[in-house]
Design an enzyme around this catalytic site. Structure first.
Site, PDB file in Angstrom:
ATOM      1  N   HIS A 124       0.810  -1.212   0.000  1.00 40.64           N
ATOM      2  CA  HIS A 124       0.000   0.000   0.000  1.00 40.64           C
ATOM      3  C   HIS A 124       0.848   1.268   0.000  1.00 40.64           C
ATOM      4  O   HIS A 124       1.921   1.329   0.587  1.00 40.64           O
ATOM      5  CB  HIS A 124      -0.930   0.006   1.213  1.00 40.64           C
ATOM      6  CG  HIS A 124      -0.217  -0.091   2.532  1.00 40.64           C
ATOM      7  ND1 HIS A 124       0.306   1.004   3.175  1.00 40.64           N
ATOM      8  CD2 HIS A 124       0.069  -1.165   3.309  1.00 40.64           C
ATOM      9  CE1 HIS A 124       0.869   0.625   4.309  1.00 40.64           C
ATOM     10  NE2 HIS A 124       0.746  -0.691   4.419  1.00 40.64           N
ATOM     11  N   ASP A 125       0.367   2.274  -0.708  1.00 38.83           N
ATOM     12  CA  ASP A 125       0.946   3.628  -0.727  1.00 38.83           C
ATOM     13  C   ASP A 125       2.327   3.692  -1.368  1.00 38.83           C
ATOM     14  O   ASP A 125       3.038   4.695  -1.212  1.00 38.83           O
ATOM     15  CB  ASP A 125       1.013   4.222   0.689  1.00 38.83           C
ATOM     16  CG  ASP A 125      -0.357   4.282   1.349  1.00 38.83           C
ATOM     17  OD1 ASP A 125      -1.194   5.074   0.894  1.00 38.83           O
ATOM     18  OD2 ASP A 125      -0.588   3.516   2.309  1.00 38.83           O
ATOM     19  N   GLY A 142       5.083  -1.115   2.744  1.00 37.55           N
ATOM     20  CA  GLY A 142       4.256   0.053   2.496  1.00 37.55           C
ATOM     21  C   GLY A 142       5.045   1.355   2.414  1.00 37.55           C
ATOM     22  O   GLY A 142       6.115   1.499   2.996  1.00 37.55           O
TER      23      GLY A 142
END
Length: 264
Positions: A124-125, A142
């Protein structure tokens, strides 16, 4: 209609998905609501795409890819978060790419013309640039940022919030727990450590001898001189002024924007 999407009878495409011209969806695929797929993109068998996800043109998902899944973050509470993928990327077998988080940037981004080989993971991100190669089992935690023309060798792992500068090369099995400056090669130890510049990769991308020589001088200032980072930063600025090297200036800007310690 000649350019209508071609969808295998066993595939499931939700009504809210939008597929561009010439998209091919293979056997046992699932394309969820709020997914946008650009023209010419192809999904091999057993791929799944969860939304909100936007995928550009002419991407190839070879098989068993899990794209746009929820972030693997206990703080995620179901808020709207996204994945955005550019054009002409290749995702090999069992790739996983997750959407962002509400507590992060809310978006995971993958650029253009990348190769992500089997079992690679983008958490994520993350932000991945253009023309990167992730070899088998390379993994981003992440909030990692990866510049253009980066190579992650097999089984390489990058700690959360780290940055990998453009044209860097991460060796097989190296674990990265700090920022890697542009042009740098990292070798496997208990954690990855810089081991020179990625000169062969730079030659392949058209860097001439003068540019590479300036980058080598900058590397020696940063890693061979033994100077503390603050002193090395001053010497790098003098080198950039003396040579007019935009590459050395890019290295300085990378150092100045660091949020994690520089890998040294």
């Amino acid at each position: 209609m000649d350019n209508a999407p071609i969808i295998h009878p066993s595939a499931v495409v939700e009504p809210g998905a939008r597929l561009g011209a010439g998209v091919r969806v293979g056997a046992f695929c699932y394309i969820g609501d709020d997914v946008v797929v650009g023209d010419g993109t192809a999904f091999g068998p057993h791929c799944s795409v969860q939304g909100p996800t936007t995928i550009g043109r002419d991407n190839r998902f070879i098989g068993h890819c899990a794209i746009g899944g929820e972030p693997q973050d206990k703080k995620f509470k179901g808020e709207r978060v996204e994945l955005v993928i550019g054009d002409r990327n290749t995702f090999r077998e069992f790739c996983t790419v997750n959407r962002g988080t509400g507590t992060g940037s809310s978006i995971t981004r993958v650029g253009n013309d990348n190769w992500l080989l089997a079992y690679t993971h983008v958490a994520h991100d993350c932000i991945v640039g253009d023309h990167c190669v992730f070899s088998n089992n390379a993994t981003l935690a992440g909030h990692v940022t990866v510049g253009d023309h980066v190579i992650l060798s097999g089984f390489a792992g990058v700690h959360q919030f780290c940055r990998i500068g453009a044209h860097a090369f991460i060796g097989m099995g190296a674990f990265v727990n700090g920022d890697v400056p542009p042009f740098t090669m990292v070798a496997q130890e208990s954690y990855g450590r810089p081991r020179g510049i990625n000169s062969e990769g730079l030659k392949r991308r058209g860097f001439d001898a003068e540019r590479i020589a300036a980058i080598k001088r900058a590397y020696r200032v940063l890693y061979v001189s033994g100077a503390p980072l603050a002193e090395a930063r001053i010497t790098l600025a003098e080198l950039a002024d003396a040579t007019g090297s935009q590459d050395v200036q890019a290295l300085i800007e990378f150092i100045d924007s660091a949020e994690r310690p520089l890998l040294r």
